[in-house]
Design a protein around this motif. Structure first.
Motif, PDB file in Angstrom:
ATOM      1  N   THR A  29       0.870  -1.172   0.000  1.00  0.00           N
ATOM      2  CA  THR A  29       0.000   0.000   0.000  1.00  0.00           C
ATOM      3  C   THR A  29       0.904   1.218   0.000  1.00  0.00           C
ATOM      4  OG1 THR A  29      -1.670  -1.186   1.271  1.00  0.00           O
ATOM      5  CG2 THR A  29      -1.827   1.217   1.245  1.00  0.00           C
ATOM      6  N   PRO A  38      -4.529   8.496  11.005  1.00  0.00           N
ATOM      7  CA  PRO A  38      -5.673   7.841  10.344  1.00  0.00           C
ATOM      8  C   PRO A  38      -5.325   7.272   8.969  1.00  0.00           C
ATOM      9  CG  PRO A  38      -6.374   9.892  11.364  1.00  0.00           C
ATOM     10  CD  PRO A  38      -4.874   9.853  11.454  1.00  0.00           C
ATOM     11  N   GLN A  39      -4.480   7.966   8.209  1.00  0.00           N
ATOM     12  CA  GLN A  39      -4.075   7.441   6.900  1.00  0.00           C
ATOM     13  C   GLN A  39      -3.268   6.151   7.056  1.00  0.00           C
ATOM     14  OE1 GLN A  39      -2.247  11.178   5.702  1.00  0.00           O
ATOM     15  NE2 GLN A  39      -3.339  11.020   3.753  1.00  0.00           N
ATOM     16  N   GLU A  41      -3.482   4.034   9.536  1.00  0.00           N
ATOM     17  CA  GLU A  41      -4.424   2.987   9.953  1.00  0.00           C
ATOM     18  C   GLU A  41      -5.226   2.487   8.756  1.00  0.00           C
ATOM     19  OE1 GLU A  41      -6.459   5.089  13.080  1.00  0.00           O
ATOM     20  OE2 GLU A  41      -5.063   4.362  14.611  1.00  0.00           O
ATOM     21  N   GLU A  42      -5.708   3.418   7.926  1.00  0.00           N
ATOM     22  CA  GLU A  42      -6.484   3.044   6.745  1.00  0.00           C
ATOM     23  C   GLU A  42      -5.648   2.235   5.749  1.00  0.00           C
ATOM     24  OE1 GLU A  42      -8.586   5.451   3.188  1.00  0.00           O
ATOM     25  OE2 GLU A  42      -9.161   6.086   5.215  1.00  0.00           O
TER      26      GLU A  42
END
Length: 110
Positions: A29, A38-39, A41-42
């Motif tokens: 990724t 948050p990015q 984690e996503e």
């Protein structure tokens, strides 16, 4: 050591480390720009085997990554020197001028 299967590559990838990891069968990724918790984690950092940072300007993500995933291996793949505050949390710091992406990927996966 078990085979690496997932990686998050953060930062621009002029040296092709993401493609080299994919060629070794790693599910990669990619993240770019200003990277936030948050990015990360996503992007799946909580379950990732590797975190490869190519933009030393984003070095503050390394402590976040280590906080989210105790088992992740952290790698800086850039010619720039890692700041002192993250050196204790790095598994490897590699200069792409010295070792090609394909060699690095081969070593990280085995």
């Amino acid at each position: 050591m078990s085979q690496t299967s997932t990686a998050v590559v953060a930062g621009p990838d002029e040296n092709g480390i993401a493609a080299a990891l994919e060629n070794e069968g790693v599910d990669v990724t990619r993240l770019d720009g200003i990277i936030s918790r948050p990015q990360l984690e996503e992007a799946g950092i909580v379950g990732a085997d590797l975190y490869v940072l190519t933009d030393i300007g984003q070095a503050t993500t390394i402590p976040i990554v280590c906080d989210l995933n105790d088992d992740v291996r952290t790698i800086v793949y850039t010619p720039k020197t890692a700041p002192e505050f993250v050196k204790g949390q790095l598994d490897l710091a590699i200069d792409p001028r010295l070792i090609t992406a394909s060699v690095v990927a081969d070593e990280l996966v085995d």
